[in-house]
Design an enzyme around this catalytic site. Structure first.
Site, short mmCIF file in Angstrom:
data_model
loop_
_atom_site.label_atom_id
_atom_site.label_comp_id
_atom_site.label_asym_id
_atom_site.label_seq_id
_atom_site.Cartn_x
_atom_site.Cartn_y
_atom_site.Cartn_z
N ASP A 33 0.70 -1.17 -0.02
CA ASP A 33 -0.07 -0.01 0.04
C ASP A 33 0.76 1.22 -0.02
O ASP A 33 2.02 1.04 0.43
CB ASP A 33 -0.98 0.08 1.16
CG ASP A 33 -0.25 -0.05 2.77
OD1 ASP A 33 0.88 -0.74 2.48
OD2 ASP A 33 -0.57 0.65 3.63
N GLU A 34 0.34 2.10 -0.40
CA GLU A 34 0.94 3.60 -0.26
C GLU A 34 2.43 3.75 -0.60
O GLU A 34 2.96 4.62 -0.07
CB GLU A 34 0.64 4.48 0.97
CG GLU A 34 -0.70 4.23 1.47
CD GLU A 34 -1.06 4.48 2.87
OE1 GLU A 34 -2.18 5.34 2.94
OE2 GLU A 34 -0.23 4.12 3.70
N TRP A 50 -9.15 -1.84 1.42
CA TRP A 50 -9.43 -0.93 2.48
C TRP A 50 -9.95 0.42 1.99
O TRP A 50 -10.48 1.34 2.79
CB TRP A 50 -8.07 -0.53 3.31
CG TRP A 50 -7.03 0.03 2.45
CD1 TRP A 50 -6.17 -0.51 1.47
CD2 TRP A 50 -6.73 1.44 2.61
NE1 TRP A 50 -5.16 0.35 0.99
CE2 TRP A 50 -5.49 1.44 1.56
CE3 TRP A 50 -6.98 2.45 3.21
CZ2 TRP A 50 -4.68 2.68 1.56
CZ3 TRP A 50 -6.31 3.71 3.27
CH2 TRP A 50 -5.08 3.93 2.21
N TYR A 106 -12.06 0.84 10.31
CA TYR A 106 -10.93 1.38 10.83
C TYR A 106 -11.26 1.58 12.19
O TYR A 106 -11.69 2.78 12.63
CB TYR A 106 -10.32 2.67 9.95
CG TYR A 106 -9.37 1.87 8.93
CD1 TYR A 106 -9.76 0.77 8.25
CD2 TYR A 106 -8.27 2.73 8.47
CE1 TYR A 106 -8.61 0.19 7.19
CE2 TYR A 106 -7.43 2.38 7.46
CZ TYR A 106 -7.72 0.93 7.05
OH TYR A 106 -6.73 0.71 5.81
N PHE A 107 -10.93 0.94 13.36
CA PHE A 107 -11.45 1.03 14.67
C PHE A 107 -10.28 2.04 15.33
O PHE A 107 -10.59 2.25 16.43
CB PHE A 107 -11.33 -0.16 15.34
CG PHE A 107 -12.63 -1.10 15.03
CD1 PHE A 107 -13.64 -0.51 13.99
CD2 PHE A 107 -12.89 -2.27 15.63
CE1 PHE A 107 -14.73 -1.35 13.57
CE2 PHE A 107 -14.03 -3.00 15.22
CZ PHE A 107 -14.91 -2.63 14.24
N ASP A 108 -9.30 2.53 14.53
CA ASP A 108 -8.35 3.58 15.03
C ASP A 108 -9.26 5.04 15.13
O ASP A 108 -8.85 6.18 15.57
CB ASP A 108 -7.35 3.67 14.48
CG ASP A 108 -7.02 3.82 13.00
OD1 ASP A 108 -8.14 3.34 12.39
OD2 ASP A 108 -6.16 4.52 12.40
N TRP A 125 -5.14 0.58 13.76
CA TRP A 125 -3.72 1.29 13.25
C TRP A 125 -3.29 1.96 14.87
O TRP A 125 -4.39 2.26 15.50
CB TRP A 125 -3.99 1.93 12.36
CG TRP A 125 -4.17 1.57 10.87
CD1 TRP A 125 -5.53 1.42 10.41
CD2 TRP A 125 -3.24 0.71 10.14
NE1 TRP A 125 -5.29 0.71 9.16
CE2 TRP A 125 -4.21 0.42 9.09
CE3 TRP A 125 -2.04 0.24 10.17
CZ2 TRP A 125 -3.60 -0.42 8.01
CZ3 TRP A 125 -1.46 -0.42 8.99
CH2 TRP A 125 -2.32 -0.87 8.16
N THR A 126 -2.10 2.12 15.03
CA THR A 126 -2.01 2.56 16.25
C THR A 126 -0.77 3.77 16.67
O THR A 126 -0.06 4.11 17.35
CB THR A 126 -1.18 1.43 17.35
OG1 THR A 126 -0.03 1.12 16.40
CG2 THR A 126 -2.15 0.39 17.45
N GLU A 127 -0.95 4.57 15.47
CA GLU A 127 -0.19 5.83 15.68
C GLU A 127 -0.66 6.83 16.91
O GLU A 127 0.24 7.22 17.55
CB GLU A 127 -0.41 6.86 14.32
CG GLU A 127 -0.08 6.32 13.17
CD GLU A 127 -1.12 5.82 12.25
OE1 GLU A 127 -1.88 5.09 12.84
OE2 GLU A 127 -0.78 5.74 11.09
C1 ACM Z 1 -3.73 1.45 4.83
O1 ACM Z 1 -4.50 1.81 5.55
N1 ACM Z 1 -2.60 2.05 4.40
C2 ACM Z 1 -3.84 0.00 4.34
#
Ligand code: ACM
Length: 406
Positions: A176-177, A245, A270-272, A311-313
């Site tokens: 990704d990205e 996603w 996306y539970f963040d 995700w945990t940023e």
């Molecule tokens: C993603 O959120 N870059 C998979």
């Protein structure tokens, strides 16, 4: 029940140890989840011991500091070192606990972008062999692996070690990205493109992922990528399972191209993302993704499964991670594979298992909701325009572009 009932935990942005991962597996198993996808590597940390390339964990697991405001803002930093990685013994312990509960643990090693921690350890595999630091900033970075034989030799050994540790049917390779035009900044890569007849960086990207697909297949595993790797060119892309996603449109295109699809759209998995628009919520990347949003989610016909992402940023502690997961993880399970006539009774029936584990749950009743100021690092970021973000994600997914702005 659908075949893939998944949860993704990002232990790169903030490290979560084996004890927490095992506790989370127990909690998820109570709701018939069968897959924990561990996001093990990213720009901000490499979280898996490597006996073959020890600098991966020795150098790649340590960052000097972390951004402590929202990733869309000019960064400010906390000045505190952050580190941690799973040892081989940890992984064996996690996998055996998961197996005892009927769950698989799927590792993700993210390439060719999101490789800042890898390149901090082994810069020779990156653009211009630039020396880089493990990143403390949130958001998408410039790091990119070079598409050369020595990179694939390195990745072969990395994935051999990963395959040995994780008995899962699948290995996730990210994809990704990736800011693939950065390849044009490296004269040796440009020369390689000319020699091999790659007219565009997209073609080179497809080549890169196909080389990785050969590595994963040779290990007897199935490959998964995020949908970006498929959307670059649906006709030419690898045959990897598509983890979608960026909305339903791209998931449908992947299904139409006979790919196996796992749906995990930003909205509402996306539970963040914050659970409510409220200054009482801890800082989050965006939102809201409410409980009702999750309960209204309808997966596409034909998908192999569904997965939520943590995700945990902005999530530093186990308590905060659990607060973001529960009860939304229960709602996704109820909606996609649970039975019973209403969510409340489904949840109440299983909640004692969470209570016995000591799991933090965000109370549905605002009056009873625990004071959570201690969980986060400030109020939920309110300047974020979620509606236009979702629209842009859908558009970029269909156009096969990377959603750079998010
Ligand atoms: C993603 O959120 N870059 C998979």
């Amino acid at each position: 029940m659908m075949r893939w009932r998944g949860a993704m935990l990002d232990i790169s942005r903030h490290y979560f140890d084996a004890a927490f991962i095992k506790k989370t597996i127990s909690a998820l198993a109570a709701f018939d989840y069968n897959t924990l996808h561990l996001h093990l590597t990213d720009d901000q940390g490499w979280r898996l011991e490597s006996t073959v390339f020890p600098r991966l964990h020795e150098v790649g697991s340590v960052r000097k500091q972390s951004q402590n405001n929202h990733g869309l803002l000019e960064p400010t930093y906390d000045g505190k070192e952050h580190s941690g990685y799973l040892t081989h013994a940890d992984v064996r312990d996690i996998v055996s606990h998961a197996q005892s509960l009927g769950m698989q643990v799927v590792p993700e090693i993210n390439i060719p972008g999101h490789t800042g921690a890898l390149l901090a350890a082994y810069p020779q595999y990156g653009i211009n062999k630039n020396s880089v630091e493990v990143s403390g900033r949130w958001g998408i970075s410039d790091y990119l692996l070079r598409p050369f034989p020595e990179t694939f030799e390195f990745l072969t050994k990395v994935f051999e070690e990963v395959a040995e540790l994780f008995p899962s049917e699948y290995i996730h390779v990210g994809g990704d990205e990736s800011l693939i035009d950065n390849w044009l900044q490296d004269a040796e890569v440009v020369a390689f493109m000319k020699e091999n007849g790659f007219a565009t960086t997209k073609e080179l990207f497809i080549f890169f992922m196909k080389e990785v697909e050969k590595i994963i297949s040779a290990l007897g595993k199935k490959m998964i990528t995020w949908d970006d790797a498929f959307a670059f060119d649906p006709e030419q892309a690898t045959h990897a399972t598509v983890m979608s996603w960026r909305g339903a449109a791209i998931a449908q295109i992947a299904l139409d191209h006979n790919r196996e699809v796992i749906q995990g759209p930003v909205f509402p998995t996306y539970f963040d993302y914050a659970q409510e628009v409220s200054v009482d919520e801890p800082l989050a990347i965006g939102g809201p993704v409410t409980l009702d949003d999750v309960l209204a989610f309808t997966p596409l016909a034909g998908v192999t499964g569904v997965q939520f992402q943590l995700w945990t940023e902005y999530i530093q502690t186990p308590m905060h991670a659990e607060y973001m997961m529960w009860p939304r993880a229960a709602a996704l399970a109820y909606r996609c594979w649970g039975e019973g006539k209403d969510f409340e009774s489904y949840f109440e029936k299983r909640k004692p298992k969470l209570d016995a584990l000591g799991v933090t749950i965000r109370d549905l009743d605002p009056l009873k909701r625990a004071k959570i100021a201690h969980l986060g690092i400030g109020a939920y970021y309110r300047g974020f325009d979620t509606a236009s973000m979702m629209e842009a994600l859908e558009k970029s997914a269909v156009a096969g572009e990377v959603a750079h702005d998010f």
